[in-house]
Design a protein around this motif. Sequence first.
Motif, PDB file in Angstrom:
ATOM      1  N   GLY A 113       0.776  -1.231   0.000  1.00  0.00           N
ATOM      2  CA  GLY A 113       0.000   0.000   0.000  1.00  0.00           C
ATOM      3  C   GLY A 113       0.802   1.273   0.000  1.00  0.00           C
ATOM      4  O   GLY A 113       0.330   2.309   0.461  1.00  0.00           O
ATOM      5  N   THR A 114       2.030   1.236  -0.535  1.00  0.00           N
ATOM      6  CA  THR A 114       2.872   2.435  -0.536  1.00  0.00           C
ATOM      7  C   THR A 114       3.083   3.016  -1.930  1.00  0.00           C
ATOM      8  O   THR A 114       3.852   3.959  -2.094  1.00  0.00           O
ATOM      9  CB  THR A 114       4.241   2.132   0.104  1.00  0.00           C
ATOM     10  OG1 THR A 114       4.818   0.977  -0.519  1.00  0.00           O
ATOM     11  CG2 THR A 114       4.093   1.874   1.594  1.00  0.00           C
ATOM     12  N   THR A 160       7.606  -6.967  -1.299  1.00  0.00           N
ATOM     13  CA  THR A 160       7.472  -6.478   0.069  1.00  0.00           C
ATOM     14  C   THR A 160       8.601  -6.993   0.955  1.00  0.00           C
ATOM     15  O   THR A 160       8.711  -6.594   2.118  1.00  0.00           O
ATOM     16  CB  THR A 160       6.127  -6.914   0.673  1.00  0.00           C
ATOM     17  OG1 THR A 160       6.024  -8.341   0.605  1.00  0.00           O
ATOM     18  CG2 THR A 160       4.960  -6.291  -0.081  1.00  0.00           C
ATOM     19  N   LEU A 162       6.904   3.640   4.202  1.00  0.00           N
ATOM     20  CA  LEU A 162       5.546   3.750   4.719  1.00  0.00           C
ATOM     21  C   LEU A 162       5.036   5.174   4.532  1.00  0.00           C
ATOM     22  O   LEU A 162       5.777   6.141   4.740  1.00  0.00           O
ATOM     23  CB  LEU A 162       5.511   3.391   6.201  1.00  0.00           C
ATOM     24  CG  LEU A 162       5.629   1.906   6.569  1.00  0.00           C
ATOM     25  CD1 LEU A 162       5.823   1.758   8.073  1.00  0.00           C
ATOM     26  CD2 LEU A 162       4.405   1.132   6.121  1.00  0.00           C
ATOM     27  N   ASP A 209      -0.360   2.003   5.290  1.00  0.00           N
ATOM     28  CA  ASP A 209      -0.835   1.254   4.126  1.00  0.00           C
ATOM     29  C   ASP A 209      -2.042   1.973   3.544  1.00  0.00           C
ATOM     30  O   ASP A 209      -3.144   1.920   4.101  1.00  0.00           O
ATOM     31  CB  ASP A 209      -1.203  -0.167   4.566  1.00  0.00           C
ATOM     32  CG  ASP A 209      -1.631  -1.060   3.411  1.00  0.00           C
ATOM     33  OD1 ASP A 209      -2.028  -0.536   2.350  1.00  0.00           O
ATOM     34  OD2 ASP A 209      -1.575  -2.297   3.576  1.00  0.00           O
ATOM     35  N   LYS A 236      -5.155  -0.261   2.624  1.00  0.00           N
ATOM     36  CA  LYS A 236      -5.991  -0.607   3.771  1.00  0.00           C
ATOM     37  C   LYS A 236      -6.880   0.564   4.162  1.00  0.00           C
ATOM     38  O   LYS A 236      -8.068   0.393   4.472  1.00  0.00           O
ATOM     39  CB  LYS A 236      -5.120  -1.018   4.959  1.00  0.00           C
ATOM     40  CG  LYS A 236      -5.926  -1.320   6.219  1.00  0.00           C
ATOM     41  CD  LYS A 236      -5.034  -1.688   7.374  1.00  0.00           C
ATOM     42  CE  LYS A 236      -5.859  -2.096   8.591  1.00  0.00           C
ATOM     43  NZ  LYS A 236      -6.657  -1.010   9.156  1.00  0.00           N
ATOM     44  N   ASN A 288       2.944  -3.850  10.490  1.00  0.00           N
ATOM     45  CA  ASN A 288       3.780  -4.395   9.418  1.00  0.00           C
ATOM     46  C   ASN A 288       4.759  -5.405  10.009  1.00  0.00           C
ATOM     47  O   ASN A 288       5.843  -5.062  10.461  1.00  0.00           O
ATOM     48  CB  ASN A 288       4.537  -3.250   8.724  1.00  0.00           C
ATOM     49  CG  ASN A 288       5.371  -3.745   7.562  1.00  0.00           C
ATOM     50  OD1 ASN A 288       4.989  -4.695   6.884  1.00  0.00           O
ATOM     51  ND2 ASN A 288       6.495  -3.110   7.335  1.00  0.00           N
TER      52      ASN A 288
END
Length: 423
Positions: free
Chosen positions: A49-50, A130, A152, A195, A198, A235
């Motif tokens: 999610g970055t 990741t 992040l 994220d 999310k 994380n």
Amino acid sequence: MTQPLADRIRPNKIEDVVGQQHLLGKGKILNRVLSSGHITNMIFYGPPGTGKTTVANIIASITNRTLHKLNATNASVKDIKEIISELDTFMGSNGVLLYLDEIQNFNKKQQQSLLEFMENGKITLIASTTENPYFYIYNAILSRATVFEFKLLTKENIMAALERAIQIAEQDLNHQHIVCGQGVINYIAETSGGDLRKAINTIELAIYSGDVDAQGNVHISLETVKECSQKKIINYDKDGDSHYDILSAFQKSIRGSDPDASLHYLARLVQSGDLISICRRLLVIASEDIGLAYPNAITIVKSCVDAAMQLGFPEARIPLAQAVILLATAPKSNAAIVAIDLAISDINNRDIGDIPLHLKDAHYSGAVKMGRGLEYKYPHSFKNNYVEQQYLPDNLRDAVYYTPGKNKMEDQISQYQHMIKKK
């Protein structure tokens, strides 16, 4: 909505990507590469999610190469061969741009199948992962690609993206207003763990579970968002890079005598449920970083660890916190680990020679004839239970491994050693 909101809000221009300014900001490395139009092999590394996939999609849109997308979790060598078969056709005349997501799931053979075509430029690889690429991607691939680390997202980054997501969602709802209660956006940003995907999924679920008033406006309360988000995601992957990053920060904070930071990283580990790793690391720290400065630390920590293992979570957090605070506030000495590592280094790198004859076992028939134990002096027969004699092999007779640390306990050790050895 026909697509998930997280896909709907993906920007089409680099300038609209939130976060990653260390890569995408004006004058930064990835921005300059994209501006030049010369796309090279790249590996995007960072948490979920970055923006890795978003940036890869933007790169694909500005190149005139045929784009192929594969996810390494379900792709095979056959899929790669199908892409390679295009290279000598009209579709592949300008080369192929391959976006390979989760490349760490490709085995060595699968990764090696790309090498020849990366080398001659027929395939330009943009891979995302990741996991730390230096652990999971083979050196031959790494040497032909540039690694870009995605960080992040900040709370501010996520809040800005959430506002944009709400605007797009309002369009899908025929411009009905989405009204967020006090603290809603802030709460989602705080609990998303950096994220963005999310965070967007949470607001999307909240939109469709919010209260609708007589005018058709959707009202999202903080309570609704908490139900949608459930538990904050940390994380942490027990077998991945984040596992070792948190444990490293945990030990370094205790070593640095910072009880607050130590408790913070303990809390992360507790939330992950990784009791075994916590206990093992605490036992190591008790000897590696506190050691002889407070010899009883390991005894207390062992008791706390035993209690934690018997209790299990959630109660285990209490004796674990006791052990962490004890270690973080205790005096420090690394003399034990330094000493043993020096001794091991000599064994590995020097001719250590034989054990002195007077120290060898003499409890058997014939030992005297072989010269075993003849000149051994029994320390308890001398004043202060000490007598000077050689214990190290001849080749190491002057070696010094243990140097007392500068703390109250080891000062006493030094004084005692000086007292018994003075002539």
